[in-house]
Write a protein that holds these residues in place. Structure first.
Motif, PDB file in Angstrom:
ATOM      1  N   ILE A 138       0.841  -1.219   0.000  1.00 48.69           N
ATOM      2  CA  ILE A 138       0.000   0.000   0.000  1.00 48.69           C
ATOM      3  C   ILE A 138       0.864   1.252   0.000  1.00 48.69           C
ATOM      4  O   ILE A 138       0.573   2.248  -0.713  1.00 48.69           O
ATOM      5  N   ALA A 139       1.974   1.208   0.807  1.00 53.90           N
ATOM      6  CA  ALA A 139       2.867   2.377   0.866  1.00 53.90           C
ATOM      7  C   ALA A 139       3.498   2.653  -0.480  1.00 53.90           C
ATOM      8  O   ALA A 139       3.637   3.821  -0.906  1.00 53.90           O
ATOM      9  N   ALA A 140       3.925   1.585  -1.201  1.00 54.50           N
ATOM     10  CA  ALA A 140       4.530   1.762  -2.512  1.00 54.50           C
ATOM     11  C   ALA A 140       3.522   2.355  -3.504  1.00 54.50           C
ATOM     12  O   ALA A 140       3.853   3.239  -4.309  1.00 54.50           O
ATOM     13  N   PHE A 141       2.281   1.860  -3.407  1.00 55.53           N
ATOM     14  CA  PHE A 141       1.256   2.375  -4.317  1.00 55.53           C
ATOM     15  C   PHE A 141       0.954   3.857  -4.043  1.00 55.53           C
ATOM     16  O   PHE A 141       0.949   4.693  -4.969  1.00 55.53           O
ATOM     17  N   ILE A 142       0.727   4.159  -2.764  1.00 55.08           N
ATOM     18  CA  ILE A 142       0.405   5.564  -2.420  1.00 55.08           C
ATOM     19  C   ILE A 142       1.598   6.475  -2.662  1.00 55.08           C
ATOM     20  O   ILE A 142       1.464   7.622  -3.160  1.00 55.08           O
ATOM     21  N   GLY A 143       2.824   5.996  -2.320  1.00 55.40           N
ATOM     22  CA  GLY A 143       4.019   6.828  -2.538  1.00 55.40           C
ATOM     23  C   GLY A 143       4.206   7.175  -3.999  1.00 55.40           C
ATOM     24  O   GLY A 143       4.559   8.316  -4.353  1.00 55.40           O
ATOM     25  N   TRP A 144       3.997   6.148  -4.876  1.00 54.35           N
ATOM     26  CA  TRP A 144       4.149   6.432  -6.303  1.00 54.35           C
ATOM     27  C   TRP A 144       3.116   7.445  -6.775  1.00 54.35           C
ATOM     28  O   TRP A 144       3.418   8.342  -7.557  1.00 54.35           O
ATOM     29  N   ARG A 145       1.872   7.329  -6.287  1.00 53.60           N
ATOM     30  CA  ARG A 145       0.830   8.262  -6.698  1.00 53.60           C
ATOM     31  C   ARG A 145       1.124   9.668  -6.199  1.00 53.60           C
ATOM     32  O   ARG A 145       0.857  10.647  -6.914  1.00 53.60           O
TER      33      ARG A 145
END
Length: 590
Positions: A138-145
């Motif tokens: 989730i952190a990787a997804f939100i960080g990329w966004r």
């Protein structure tokens, strides 16, 4: 060199399947290589200062994987390999962060390290590992966004999909760990069952070995001695090795009706070893049963309560000593424990007792053989004495009379020649009568006609000699249809002797008007009957006092019949005559 081999084997087969996980990691790296090559416009190799972060992270992960693979062969750091799955999750998350918009393609790669952790860890650790992986995802997804795609709007559906993927990453390792734990429990249960079965099989093997050894000991004793007492002692001793009992003993018949004595014992008191008991209740029932009998000693039994050694015993296994419908006694095994005898214990004890039965039966056969030998010797002596009496009273007296008459005739020639002819006639009659008596005796001993013309003709000639007997008894022979009957020489001679002795007994004692001799074929047997209509006798009374009479004629008839595989049966009733029936086999090859 030999001492390092087990260590190398342990390094190669590490717990948790590190070799397999190392292979899975390199397959994951291959997939990451293809994904990286697909997501970037620049070549993945060689790495340069202008290479995208995704490529740099990929090759760093490759380097770390090489070190983890080499660590498989380095014992000091091999134990840390269980935590490498966290490094794998971290690098996959970093590559997902730098992967751009197609980050969903990295989601399946999380399953490899999570499943590996679930198999090796508890359900709680697996759940925590899943939470860590879900947070990283989730952190990787939100960080990329937020960092690389700040202007890209995230829809509610994407958040829902992100939440569901996170839940998947949390519950997959937790469920896998539960299944693995259940599988491990089943394996442990299977191993325990297999161990118990192996232990049971080992116990059975030891019991079988012990039983075989005991059987060998008893069989060896049986083959090396004719002393049945020694065989009984060894049987009790070896039985104790198979089934430890409190007291064991062999009760044998004393010869007195319903009386038993201790013939052998093991763990029995000295006072009990000298006891003799009368059979009444429990033992009487067991003696007449062909199979072992378990007796509950809590129920008072007047037989066994006489033994002090059995006072505290709870159960007794009673095995009768029976062979060929003859009962020699009974073996008693008593125990104090609350459990009764198991089936395998009874089977083992019975197998050993069977050897004791053989020993007793052999001893009885030896005794019977000695008795028969003594009877035959006595019969031979009786025949010799009878022959001596017959020769003395018959031919010897006649020869002496002939000698005296010859001397008398010599004197008559000198004094009164007219009487010589008369005396010579008397001398001639006396000589003929003596010759007849001698020939009759020779005929009775072994008639030559029996070997040349057979049993029927021999009996006809023999009976003809007694037609003019002093008792006035008429002898009748009935032997038709025996032309095809052939007997062995020994059988034919024995049968003639038995018939001859039966006729002589009838002539001497029966006071009969008639004596019938009947011969009849019945299949492969020849039945001979000697019957009279004389005074008869009480057979039971005669047999009870038979040994005191000094005569063995009746017993000799049966014994001689059995010597040629035949049988003899004697029947008599006072006032109704006597009947002797002899059955012998016919020689079918004649």
């Amino acid at each position: 060199m030999s001492g390092s081999q087990p260590l190398q084997t342990k390094q190669w087969f590490l717990p948790g399947g590190e070799r397999f996980y190392a292979l899975a990691r390199w397959l994951t790296i291959l997939l990451l290589f293809l994904i990286t090559n697909f997501l970037t416009d620049q070549p993945v190799w060689p790495v340069s200062s202008t290479s995208p972060p995704l490529v740099v992270v990929f090759w760093i992960y490759v380097a770390v994987s090489v070190l983890a693979t080499l660590a498989l062969f380095i014992p000091p750091i091999a134990s840390w390999l269980e935590l490498t799955y966290l490094i794998d999750i971290g690098f996959i998350s970093l590559m997902m962060f730098f992967g751009g918009e197609q980050i969903v393609i990295f989601f399946p790669l999380y399953l490899v390290p999570l499943i590996n952790a679930a198999i090796r860890q508890t359900k709680l650790i697996s759940l925590l590992s899943g939470i860590v992986a879900a947070l990283c995802y989730i952190a990787a997804f939100i960080g990329w966004r937020r960092i690389f795609a700040a202007g890209l709007e995230t829809t509610l559906l994407e958040y829902v999909a992100l939440f569901l993927r996170g839940l998947t990453l949390i519950f997959v390792p937790w469920i896998t760990a539960g299944l693995a734990e259940r599988w491990s429990e089943n394996n442990r249960a299977s191993v325990q069952n297999a161990r118990r079965e192996a232990e049971k099989a080992l116990e059975e093997a030891h019991a079988y070995r012990a039983q075989s050894r005991s059987l060998y000991e008893v069989a060896y004793t049986l083959s090396s001695t004719v002393d049945y007492g020694q065989v009984l002692e060894v049987t009790l001793r070896e039985s104790y090795k198979l089934t430890p009992y409190t007291a064991g003993m062999v009760l044998l018949s004393s010869g007195v009706p319903d009386e038993l004595y201790v013939g052998a014992s093991h763990r029995l008191s000295i006072s009990d070893q000298a006891r003799q008991i009368k059979v009444t209740a429990g033992l009487a029932e067991a003696l007449h049963k062909p199979n072992p009998h378990i007796l509950d000693l809590a129920t008072p039994d007047p037989d066994l309560l006489l033994f002090d050694s059995l006072t505290n015993c709870r159960y007794a296994c009673l095995i009768p000593l029976r062979a060929n419908l003859r009962t020699y006694g009974i073996v008693v095994f008593a125990i104090e424990r609350a459990e009764t005898f198991a089936e395998d214990e009874i089977a083992g004890l019975t197998a050993l007792v069977n050897y004791a039965i053989i020993a007793l039966h052999n001893a009885q056969l030896i005794f019977d053989l000695q008795e028969e030998r003594n009877k035959l010797i006595s019969k031979e002596e009786e025949v010799r004495h009878q022959l001596a009496r017959d020769l003395h009273d018959g031919p010897a007296q006649a020869v002496a009379a002939i000698t005296m008459n010859v001397e008398f005739i010599k004197r008559l020639l000198e004094r009164n020649p007219e009487r010589v002819l008369e005396e010579l006639d008397k001398l001639s009659a006396l000589a003929k009568r003596t010759t007849y008596e001698v020939r009759t005796m020779l005929f009775e001993l072994r008639p030559l006609v029996l070997e040349t013309q057979g049993l029927k003709v021999t009996l006809e000639q023999y009976l003809q000699r007694f037609q003019q007997n002093s008792t006035g008894t008429k002898l009748v022979l009935e032997a038709d249809g025996l032309e095809e009957v052939h007997l062995e020489t020994k059988t034919e001679g024995t049968l003639f002797n038995i018939i001859q002795e039966s006729i002589n007994n009838a002539l001497k004692h029966a006071r009969a008007k008639h004596i019938w001799v009947r011969l009849q074929r019945d299949g492969n047997k020849l039945i001979a009957v000697v019957q009279d209509d004389g005074i008869g006798f009480d057979l039971n009374e005669i047999m009870r006092s038979y040994e005191k009479r000094g005569s063995f004629g009746l017993l000799n008839i049966d014994e001689r019949a059995r010597l040629v595989n035949g049988t003899a049966e004697l029947a008599s009733t006072p006032g109704q005559g006597t009947k002797v029936t002899i059955t012998v086999p016919i020689n079918t090859n004649g």
